[in-house]
Write a protein that holds these residues in place. Structure first.
Motif, PDB file in Angstrom:
ATOM      1  N   GLU A  34       6.011  -0.647  -3.761  1.00 40.07           N
ATOM      2  CA  GLU A  34       5.275  -1.051  -4.946  1.00 40.07           C
ATOM      3  C   GLU A  34       5.398  -2.557  -5.197  1.00 40.07           C
ATOM      4  OE1 GLU A  34       5.608   3.248  -5.249  1.00 40.07           O
ATOM      5  OE2 GLU A  34       6.998   1.655  -4.740  1.00 40.07           O
ATOM      6  N   ARG A  44       0.847  -1.190   0.000  1.00 36.64           N
ATOM      7  CA  ARG A  44       0.000   0.000   0.000  1.00 36.64           C
ATOM      8  C   ARG A  44       0.885   1.244   0.000  1.00 36.64           C
ATOM      9  NH1 ARG A  44      -4.716  -1.754  -1.838  1.00 36.64           N
ATOM     10  NH2 ARG A  44      -5.573  -3.454  -0.585  1.00 36.64           N
ATOM     11  N   GLY A  45       0.400   2.275  -0.648  1.00 36.40           N
ATOM     12  CA  GLY A  45       1.137   3.524  -0.643  1.00 36.40           C
ATOM     13  C   GLY A  45       2.074   3.642  -1.829  1.00 36.40           C
ATOM     14  N   THR A  46       2.815   4.726  -1.828  1.00 35.10           N
ATOM     15  CA  THR A  46       3.738   5.034  -2.921  1.00 35.10           C
ATOM     16  C   THR A  46       5.087   5.426  -2.338  1.00 35.10           C
ATOM     17  OG1 THR A  46       1.901   5.840  -4.276  1.00 35.10           O
ATOM     18  CG2 THR A  46       4.127   6.497  -4.940  1.00 35.10           C
ATOM     19  N   THR A  47       6.142   4.901  -2.910  1.00 36.10           N
ATOM     20  CA  THR A  47       7.487   5.231  -2.452  1.00 36.10           C
ATOM     21  C   THR A  47       7.838   6.656  -2.879  1.00 36.10           C
ATOM     22  OG1 THR A  47       8.109   2.920  -2.802  1.00 36.10           O
ATOM     23  CG2 THR A  47       9.895   4.498  -2.494  1.00 36.10           C
TER      24      THR A  47
END
Length: 286
Positions: free
Chosen positions: A262, A148-151
């Motif tokens: 990701e 989950r989320g974005t680097t």
């Protein structure tokens, strides 16, 4: 009295030259140091190595020498010595190694004869299977909400650039020389297969043979859990760079996992631009 060159060669070969009464003898009960092969001793005066080569990666009985480590002359880099040895006409294939590289010699060395039947087409088949397996695992993890989320962009840039940069060990490592026909054979000839890498030494050689054919990628360095390739014909288009990124991640699916949130397919898309035109691949397996 023997010439200086002859005395140097015999000293490198572990022999006392004629008239040299000061040669050191092995201590009682101590195994004599293996003699440096004559053709290797003859080669060394033409390259910037110093001191006597060290017999490394001894066989189980302590007798068979799988390779020799060469120190690097003051003011020179390990890469300079590797390049000098690579360009010399010799059966010895050079590779830069670091202090912990022998930890990855986890398999029995394989003779060159058993590598004669390897087919370069085995490489893409192996990579396809590994990519599909890693891709399916990433999809399952994504369904379970494990990614989950974005680097952050700065992290992506730093992490992907590290894969395409020349590793520091090429400056301060030492060089090992191995009796082999080509650099791609070295993992199998040495038995180099890092623990938990999920690839045998023979499989790594299969992949390296294909990459050498496909991208002009030549093995330059081996570490405790990584290897580095000089890439002479790197991917020049976005599509080829994406394909190369998928191949690299098929070999080392966890290469970016510690730093990128990701899933694997997206990680390949992020890595691709860094490999486009890149002259080095630094692949961490463990």
């Amino acid at each position: 009295m023997p010439s200086f060159l002859r005395r140097l060669q015999t000293a490198l070969a572990g022999q006392a030259p004629t008239g040299d009464a000061g040669a050191a003898a092995p201590a009682p009960g101590e195994r004599p140091a293996p003699a440096v092969p004559a053709d290797l001793a003859d080669l060394l005066p033409a390259v910037p190595a110093t001191e006597r080569p060290r017999a490394a990666a001894l066989g189980a009985d302590g007798a068979a020498v799988v390779c020799w480590e060469l120190p690097v002359a003051p003011g020179a880099s390990a890469l300079q010595l590797q390049e000098a040895l690579r360009s010399a006409p010799s059966r010895w294939r050079p590779v830069v190694v670091d202090d912990g590289w022998e930890e990855a010699l986890t398999e029995a060395p394989q003779p060159l004869e058993v590598l004669a039947d390897l087919d370069v087409e085995d490489g893409p088949l192996l990579l396809d299977r590994r990519w599909q397996s890693a891709h399916d695992l990433a999809v399952r993890e994504e369904r379970l909400g494990m990614h989950r989320g974005t680097t952050p962009v700065t992290t992506v840039t730093a992490v992907t650039r590290a894969v395409a940069e020349r590793p520091p060990a090429l400056e301060d490592g030492v060089v090992a020389v191995v009796d082999a026909h080509d650099a791609w054979q070295l993992p199998a000839v040495l038995g180099w297969a890092p623990v938990d890498a999920g690839l045998s030494a023979r499989e790594l050689s299969v992949v390296l043979q294909y990459w050498q054919d496909q991208w002009g990628a030549h093995l330059v360095a081996l570490g405790a859990g990584s290897f580095a390739l000089r890439v002479e014909d790197p991917p020049a288009t976005a599509d080829d760079a994406l394909a190369a990124a998928q191949e690299v991640l098929a070999v080392a699916p966890a290469l970016l996992r510690a730093d990128l949130v990701e899933p694997l397919p997206r990680a390949a898309e992020l890595l691709g631009p860094a490999l486009r035109g890149a002259g080095w691949w630094h692949v961490r397996l463990a």
